[in-house]
Scaffold this motif. Structure first.
Motif, short mmCIF file in Angstrom:
data_model
loop_
_atom_site.label_atom_id
_atom_site.label_comp_id
_atom_site.label_asym_id
_atom_site.label_seq_id
_atom_site.Cartn_x
_atom_site.Cartn_y
_atom_site.Cartn_z
N VAL A 198 0.88 -1.16 0.00
CA VAL A 198 0.00 0.00 0.00
C VAL A 198 0.93 1.21 0.00
N ILE A 199 0.94 1.90 -1.17
CA ILE A 199 1.85 3.03 -1.39
C ILE A 199 1.00 4.27 -1.57
N ASN A 200 1.17 5.23 -0.68
CA ASN A 200 0.36 6.46 -0.72
C ASN A 200 -1.13 6.14 -0.85
N GLU A 201 -1.59 5.22 -0.03
CA GLU A 201 -2.99 4.79 0.07
C GLU A 201 -3.51 4.05 -1.16
N ASN B 38 8.90 5.86 3.43
CA ASN B 38 7.85 6.57 4.14
C ASN B 38 6.51 6.56 3.41
N ASP B 39 6.52 6.30 2.11
CA ASP B 39 5.28 6.24 1.32
C ASP B 39 4.53 4.92 1.52
N ILE B 40 5.19 3.92 2.11
CA ILE B 40 4.62 2.57 2.24
C ILE B 40 3.98 2.41 3.61
N THR B 41 2.71 1.98 3.62
CA THR B 41 2.04 1.76 4.92
C THR B 41 1.84 0.29 5.23
N ASP B 42 1.73 -0.57 4.22
CA ASP B 42 1.53 -2.01 4.44
C ASP B 42 2.20 -2.82 3.35
N ILE B 43 2.68 -4.00 3.74
CA ILE B 43 3.20 -4.99 2.79
C ILE B 43 2.60 -6.33 3.20
N TYR B 44 2.01 -7.03 2.24
CA TYR B 44 1.46 -8.35 2.52
C TYR B 44 1.54 -9.22 1.27
N SER C 111 3.47 -3.46 8.63
CA SER C 111 2.42 -2.47 8.82
C SER C 111 3.01 -1.26 9.51
N LYS C 112 2.93 -0.12 8.86
CA LYS C 112 3.48 1.11 9.43
C LYS C 112 2.79 1.44 10.75
N SER C 113 1.48 1.21 10.84
CA SER C 113 0.77 1.53 12.08
C SER C 113 1.25 0.65 13.23
N LYS C 114 1.53 -0.62 12.98
CA LYS C 114 2.06 -1.50 14.02
C LYS C 114 3.47 -1.08 14.41
N ARG C 115 4.27 -0.67 13.42
CA ARG C 115 5.63 -0.21 13.71
C ARG C 115 5.58 1.04 14.57
N ASP C 116 4.68 1.98 14.24
CA ASP C 116 4.58 3.21 15.01
C ASP C 116 4.13 2.93 16.44
#
Length: 167
Positions: A86-89, A129-135, A157-162
């Protein structure tokens, strides 16, 4: 006493040289290079050693191995995986691979690699920084159930990392 003065001079000289070198670096453009080694699992599959490398010039992913968790051998006619970011939504398929044919053993499959560039809507290379998820989605034909199976392996997951960083 003479060696003490000499030591102080050497220290200040090194300090001055280091300061000059570091101040010269302030005017240079910063290149962000990122390397991730990812792993994850689903109910039937375990992925390890999957690499993502992002530089300003290149975007490379792969070199992972998918293993069935409960089988040492599994004969089927179809196996497919596709990796999403998921790159820039925007959800994009960035890597995929398939194996087909009668009676192939898919209990261990390598992902191979994919290399190229990915650009944002302004034509700029994407950054980490543009990537929020990889699956990854793994699909295979189950000859016992006579149906196509599908499982998702979450890798980043960027949210889990944060959340982890804040703790």
């Amino acid at each position: 006493m003479h060696s003490y003065t000499y030591g102080k001079l050497v220290f200040w000289f090194c300090f001055l040289v280091a300061s000059l070198l570091l101040s010269a670096c302030n005017n240079q453009e910063v290149n962000n290079n990122y390397y991730l080694s990812l792993m994850g699992e689903s109910e039937e599959w375990k992925l390890h050693g999957y690499e993502v490398e992002i530089t300003q010039e290149n975007f490379k992913m792969g070199n992972g191995t998918l293993n069935m968790k409960t089988k040492n051998e599994y004969a089927t006619d179809y196996f497919h995986f596709h990796t999403h970011m998921v790159i820039n939504e925007e959800d994009r398929t960035v890597h995929s691979g398939s194996v087909t044919g009668p009676g192939i053993d898919i209990s261990e499959e390598t992902t191979g690699t994919n290399e190229g560039t990915y650009l944002d809507k302004d034509g700029e290379s994407i950054t980490f920084n543009d990537i929020t998820d990889i699956y990854m989605i793994v699909e295979w034909w189950d000859p016992n159930k006579h149906e196509k199976m599908e499982e998702r392996i979450d890798l980043y997951s960027k949210s889990k990392r944060d959340q982890t960083v804040q703790k």
